[in-house]
Structures are given as structure tokens and as C-alpha cells.
Enzyme design. Structure first.
Site, short mmCIF file in Angstrom:
data_model
loop_
_atom_site.label_atom_id
_atom_site.label_comp_id
_atom_site.label_asym_id
_atom_site.label_seq_id
_atom_site.Cartn_x
_atom_site.Cartn_y
_atom_site.Cartn_z
N TYR A 73 0.85 -1.19 0.00
CA TYR A 73 0.00 0.00 0.00
C TYR A 73 0.88 1.24 0.00
O TYR A 73 1.91 1.26 0.69
CB TYR A 73 -0.90 0.03 1.25
N GLU A 75 -0.60 4.85 -0.34
CA GLU A 75 -1.41 6.06 -0.53
C GLU A 75 -0.58 7.28 -0.19
O GLU A 75 0.28 7.25 0.70
CB GLU A 75 -2.66 6.01 0.35
N ASP A 250 -6.96 15.49 -23.25
CA ASP A 250 -6.93 14.04 -23.03
C ASP A 250 -6.27 13.42 -24.26
O ASP A 250 -6.88 13.31 -25.32
CB ASP A 250 -8.36 13.54 -22.85
N THR A 279 -3.66 7.69 -21.17
CA THR A 279 -3.46 6.32 -20.74
C THR A 279 -2.05 5.92 -21.15
O THR A 279 -1.41 6.62 -21.94
CB THR A 279 -4.45 5.35 -21.42
N LYS A 282 -2.27 2.48 -24.77
CA LYS A 282 -2.78 2.52 -26.16
C LYS A 282 -1.58 2.71 -27.10
O LYS A 282 -0.71 1.85 -27.13
CB LYS A 282 -3.83 3.63 -26.28
N ARG A 288 -1.55 -1.22 -18.69
CA ARG A 288 -2.84 -0.52 -18.57
C ARG A 288 -2.74 0.48 -17.43
O ARG A 288 -2.43 0.11 -16.29
CB ARG A 288 -3.95 -1.52 -18.23
#
Ligand code: DSN
Length: 487
Positions: A73, A75, A250, A279, A282, A288
Site C-alpha cells: 500500500y 497512498e 486528453d 493512458t 494505447k 494498462r
């Protein structure tokens, strides 16, 4: 066999050993999962993958995701975590951000978003925080949200919830998160959208400017998922500045073309946008995930993405982003990106020469949008018939689509994945021929009431098998992950 310059380079024996061993370990626990992983490789190897948003990541990128970073973790942000023991996560997140900044010439990069939608949510939240919340705090004489009174909060909530966003409409090629009414972006903001010219299908900057002047958005959104042309971001920034909007771009679809310097100057969003999202999987050919790049004044707000908008970062994916971005900084990636764009032009020409209709009449990015209404088909029928023949695409609305967003009248076809396999102009011309052959042999089925079905269709006997054989012949010459042998 010598590999084209636009494909991955790796040690095939080492990659075979790594995957064979990994599958053995997985099969000992759940053999069906190991079987599905093997089958996915076979299926991807044996089909013409033309989905514009998909690609094939390198073995190095894929292998980076399968490790114990998944268990940690983290965060918070680099050096400021809500958990102890994040020193190695800091290392990989910093590497991902550094590579992203260097690759795109950005002043700040945030590598935590899990997807493009998440990256856009982080961007929206950051823009609201920077443009509305921060001045709201100052106006209330507070330095932190904890110092606000209930009355201040009420006023701020009203301000936050009373903002406008202007983006490209879904049927013109924009994304759901660019203000589509049912999407959260259409709920967070009062939204309006711009379309494309009804004659040319092209973006009309004067029209966008006029809409922006009238609507006065806080956020002007540029970018697309299905528009087959490049955008002049210098002009979009001029429009944003004129109306006092933040320009958010974007670039999820075309980030690889930006990284590979196919889109430069006015067509490179990063120097022009206040905030750029993308992203990584692509045309950028990574794992991903998502990224946010921004100008310095948005950096603090963007870095609050997790845990304000996002769940804990996927550290194993951030590590893979660092690897993919390092790959994209190599000269070979520019060769790849140029080939993606050249192949799209060849594909468009091949389709046009065979009498089809393309939205905007062609392409200058990595995709074409084929209007299949001239074949008497819906996008759904065309997508299914092509799939029967081993050609994987996805249906997509065309501007002002009479068949709506479900059945559609278009098929979106992209070149990034097959270019990664080494396909060049001769192969993409053959792909155009196969697509036209299949669609010409497809007819809509009749409905019980005597009309034409929007979903059912008939593909003439033998066409699927003949096309599959032709596709197999093409694919055999350009094996996916050559030398990776799991037999
Ligand atoms: N799913 C992506 C695409 O296919 O374009 C966008 O979210």
C-alpha cells in the site's frame, strides 16, 4: 528472421523461460487460469487486432507487473505516504514521473491513475481545487479546508458545483468523460459539447471559439477517442485563454504519436495545455494505466489524486509505466510512432480506393472511422461479421449517427497493435482489402416483421474461412512475441 525497426527487442530464450516457469507456478494452484493465459496469447497471435486503443506491450513491461509491488500500500505521494516502508514504491513512482516528464517535456507528472478515466477525474478534481477551492479558501480567510465554517463550506460547495465544462461530443469522437451527460463528468459540471463540421467532419475552431465565448467554461476539454485527425492545441489554448478557461487535453489515444514526435509544435498538447491526461497502454504501448501531466500551478492539486479521488496506487503498474516510458524514450519508439501514422494513411487510402466512406475522408493519426452505412450495415453487424472472419475492430458512432451509440453506423480501425507486430504498407493495404471483402459479403437479416435487423446479419458462405486463412498468412510472417515458445 530479422525484425522490423518498429517491433520489440528482447532475449526470446529468457522470455520463454520466464513465462514457462510462471505458468507452471500458476497452474499448480489454478490450472484453468494458466490455461486462459496461454489461450489469450494464442487468440491474440491468431487475430488481426485493429482495435485503435489496444496494443502489445513488451515482455519487459508485462513481466514488471507480476511481482510483490502488488502487495504494497502506498497512498499519498512520493516521500509523503500514509504508510511506512514505501521507499521502493517511491523509487519506481519517481522513475515513472521522471521518464514521463523527460519524454513529454512536461514540468510535472503524476503516475498514479489506474486508467484514463481515473486520470481525467484527477484532472477535474485538481482543476476545481486550483481554480475554485483555493480562491474560495482565501476569500474565507482560511488556509486549509479544516478552517472553513459551515457557511463557508456551503458557499464553496455552490461554487464547486456550479462550474462549466466544454468538450467534444461523443458522436464527434469525444470520450464519455468529456462531459457526456450520463457520465460523472456530465454530472460534476454543467456541460456543453462541440461537434464537427457537418460537411467535412472536421473540427471547426471558429465554432468552438463561438461556443466558448457564449458558454464561458471553467474547463475547455480537447482530445478524442474516435476522431481521425490531429488537433491544433495552440488554437485551443488561445480559445481557452480568451474565455479564462483551463485547457485540459486528453491525449489517451495519441500519446504514442506525441512521444514519438509525430505530433509536434501546435499539435503537441503538452506545452499548450494546463493539464494533459493520458493512458499508458494505447499507442504509448505500456501497461494498462493513466498519467497526468500538468503545468506547475496545478501540481499540488494533481498530487492529491490519491486518496482524494483514487484508491491506493498500483505500484507494480507504476513500475511497468517506468519501464514503458523508458522504452518510449529510445529512438526506436519514434520509428514505431511514425510507422503507426504512415500505416493509418495506407489503410485509409486502401479503404477509399475500394470505394468506402471514411469520416473526414481520411486520417492523420492512428485510426480511421469507416462509415459502414454504404454497405447497408450497422456498426454492430460490421463488427460481428469482421470478427467472424478473424478481424477484431470495434463499432463506433459516426457524427450525428442515426443508429445511436449502441448499434452505430461506424467501425473504428486502428494501426498501433499490428504496427507493433511489424506490419507495413503492403500488409495494411491487404487488411483494407480483407475488410472490404468481408463487409461486401455481409447483408442484414430480415426481422419477423419484414424490416431489417440492426444486429443480425448473414455473411456469405466461405468468406469467413477464406479471410481467416488470408489473415493467418499475413500474421505468420509477423509473429507476436517471436521466439516466445510455450509449446
Ligand atoms: N476504451 C477506450 C477506447 O477504446 O477508446 C476509451 O476509454
Amino acid at each position: 528472421m530479422s525484425q522490423p525497426m518498429n517491433t520489440h527487442r528482447y532475449d526470446a530464450a529468457a522470455v520463454t523461460t520466464a513465462y514457462a516457469s510462471a505458468l507452471e507456478v500458476i497452474a499448480a494452484v489454478e490450472p484453468d487460469v494458466a490455461g486462459a493465459i496461454r489461450q489469450e496469447l494464442t487468440d491474440q497471435r491468431e487475430s488481426l487486432k485493429l482495435i485503435a486503443s489496444e496494443n502489445y506491450a513488451s515482455p519487459a513491461v508485462l513481466l514488471t507487473m507480476g511481482n510483490w509491488f502488488s502487495d504494497k500500500y502506498a497512498e499519498g505521494t512520493i516521500g509523503h505516504r500514509f504508510y511506512a516502508g514505501c521507499q521502493n514504491v517511491d523509487t519506481v513512482e519517481q522513475l515513472a514521473a521522471d521518464h514521463a516528464r523527460a519524454l513529454f517535456g512536461a514540468s510535472h507528472a503524476y503516475a498514479q491513475p489506474h486508467s484514463g478515466i481515473d486520470a481525467n477525474l484527477v484532472a477535474f478534481w485538481a482543476i476545481l481545487a486550483q481554480r475554485v477551492e483555493a480562491p474560495g479558501l482565501a476569500a474565507a480567510g482560511a488556509r486549509h479546508v479544516n478552517d472553513l465554517s459551515e457557511a463557508d463550506w456551503e458557499k464553496l460547495r455552490h461554487e464547486l458545483g456550479n462550474q462549466r465544462a466544454l468538450g467534444m461530443s461523443l458522436d464527434a469522437g469525444g470520450h464519455l468523460t468529456h462531459g457526456f451527460r450520463p457520465n460523472i463528468s456530465g454530472k460534476m459540471f454543467h456541460q456543453s459539447s462541440y461537434g464537427t463540421d457537418p460537411e467535412t467532419g472536421l473540427l471547426d475552431y471558429d465554432h468552438v471559439r463561438a461556443q466558448a465565448r457564449e458558454f464561458k467554461p471553467l474547463v475547455l476539454i480537447a482530445g478524442y477517442s474516435a476522431y481521425p485527425r490531429r488537433i491544433n492545441f495552440a488554437t485551443m489554448r488561445e480559445i481557452a485563454d480568451e474565455v479564462g478557461a483551463t485547457l485540459m487535453v486528453d491525449m489517451a489515444h495519441f500519446a504514442g504519436l506525441v512521444a514519438g514526435k509525430v505530433f509536434t509544435g501546435d499539435f503537441d498538447p503538452v506545452p499548450h495545455a494546463h493539464v494533459t491526461t493520458t493512458t499508458t497502454h494505447k499507442s504509448l504501448r505500456g501497461p494498462r494505466g493513466g498519467l497526468v501531466l500538468c503545468q506547475p500551478e496545478y501540481a499540488d492539486a494533481v498530487d492529491r489524486g490519491c486518496p482524494m479521488v483514487l484508491g491506493g496506487p498500483l505500484s507494480h503498474v507504476m513500475a511497468a509505466k517506468a519501464v514503458a516510458l523508458a522504452e518510449a524514450r529510445q529512438p526506436a519508439f519514434a520509428t514505431y510512432a511514425a510507422a503507426v501514422a504512415d500505416n493509418a494513411v495506407t489503410l485509409a487510402d486502401g479503404l477509399l480506393r475500394r470505394g468506402t466512406k471514411l469520416v473526414t475522408g481520411g486520417t492523420d493519426n492512428h485510426l480511421v472511422l469507416l462509415d459502414v452505412s454504404s454497405f447497408g450495415l450497422t456498426g454492430r453487424q460490421a463488427e460481428s461479421a469482421l470478427l467472424d472472419a478473424g478481424i477484431v475492430t470495434n463499432r463506433n458512432a459516426v457524427p450525428r449517427d442515426p443508429n445511436g451509440a449502441w448499434y452505430t453506423s461506424g467501425v473504428r480501425i486502428g494501426t498501433p497493435a499490428l504496427t507493433s507486430r511489424g506490419f507495413g504498407p503492403a500488409e495494411f493495404d491487404r487488411v483494407a482489402e480483407l475488410i472490404v471483402d468481408v463487409l461486401s459479403a455481409t447483408t442484414p437479416s430480415a426481422t419477423a416483421s419484414g424490416g431489417l435487423s440492426q444486429a443480425k446479419y448473414e455473411l456469405a458462405d466461405g468468406v469467413a474461412a477464406k479471410t481467416q486463412a488470408a489473415a493467418a498468412e499475413l500474421l505468420e510472417k509477423f509473429p507476436l512475441y517471436p521466439g516466445l515458445d510455450l509449446s
